[in-house]
Write a protein that holds these residues in place. Sequence first.
Motif, short mmCIF file in Angstrom:
data_model
loop_
_atom_site.label_atom_id
_atom_site.label_comp_id
_atom_site.label_asym_id
_atom_site.label_seq_id
_atom_site.Cartn_x
_atom_site.Cartn_y
_atom_site.Cartn_z
N PRO A 1 -1.84 -2.09 -7.59
CA PRO A 1 -0.62 -1.72 -6.86
C PRO A 1 0.46 -1.13 -7.78
O PRO A 1 1.21 -0.24 -7.38
CB PRO A 1 -0.14 -3.03 -6.23
N LEU A 2 0.52 -1.62 -9.00
CA LEU A 2 1.50 -1.11 -9.95
C LEU A 2 1.17 0.31 -10.38
O LEU A 2 2.06 1.17 -10.47
CB LEU A 2 1.57 -2.03 -11.18
N ALA B 1 1.87 2.65 -7.42
CA ALA B 1 3.30 2.91 -7.28
C ALA B 1 3.80 3.85 -8.38
O ALA B 1 4.63 4.73 -8.12
CB ALA B 1 4.08 1.60 -7.30
N GLN C 1 2.64 7.44 -7.60
CA GLN C 1 3.41 7.99 -6.48
C GLN C 1 4.84 8.31 -6.91
O GLN C 1 5.39 9.35 -6.53
CB GLN C 1 3.40 7.02 -5.30
N ALA C 2 5.44 7.46 -7.72
CA ALA C 2 6.81 7.70 -8.19
C ALA C 2 6.88 8.93 -9.07
O ALA C 2 7.81 9.74 -8.95
CB ALA C 2 7.32 6.47 -8.93
N GLN D 1 6.46 12.03 -6.93
CA GLN D 1 7.67 12.29 -6.16
C GLN D 1 8.78 12.86 -7.05
O GLN D 1 9.50 13.76 -6.65
CB GLN D 1 8.16 11.01 -5.48
#
Length: 91
Positions: free
Chosen positions: A12-13, A16, A19-20, A23
């Motif tokens: 999950p880290l 994230a 994705q960060a 973005q």
Amino acid sequence: MNTLLIVLKIFPLVLAAVQAVEQAIPLPGQGNKKLELVLDVLKSAYDGSTDLAKQFSWDKLVALVVPMVGKIVDLNNALGLFQKPTQPKTT
């Protein structure tokens, strides 16, 4: 079994982080630089974690994370979740 548990904990880290970065830097053709950024952030976290350092060497962690990042990026690209800037049409 220990490796599987670590992978499940960090997935999950890593997701994230990928994705960060995408973005924040939605530029095509910059995959290597984006990967370097994800790894730099991970390295900072690794250096601050005595628990993780006891269980994995940095090289082993990178060997687990890099393919994970590749799969995440491939899936997001295939699903159209990472927006690509539209290319102007030439006639």
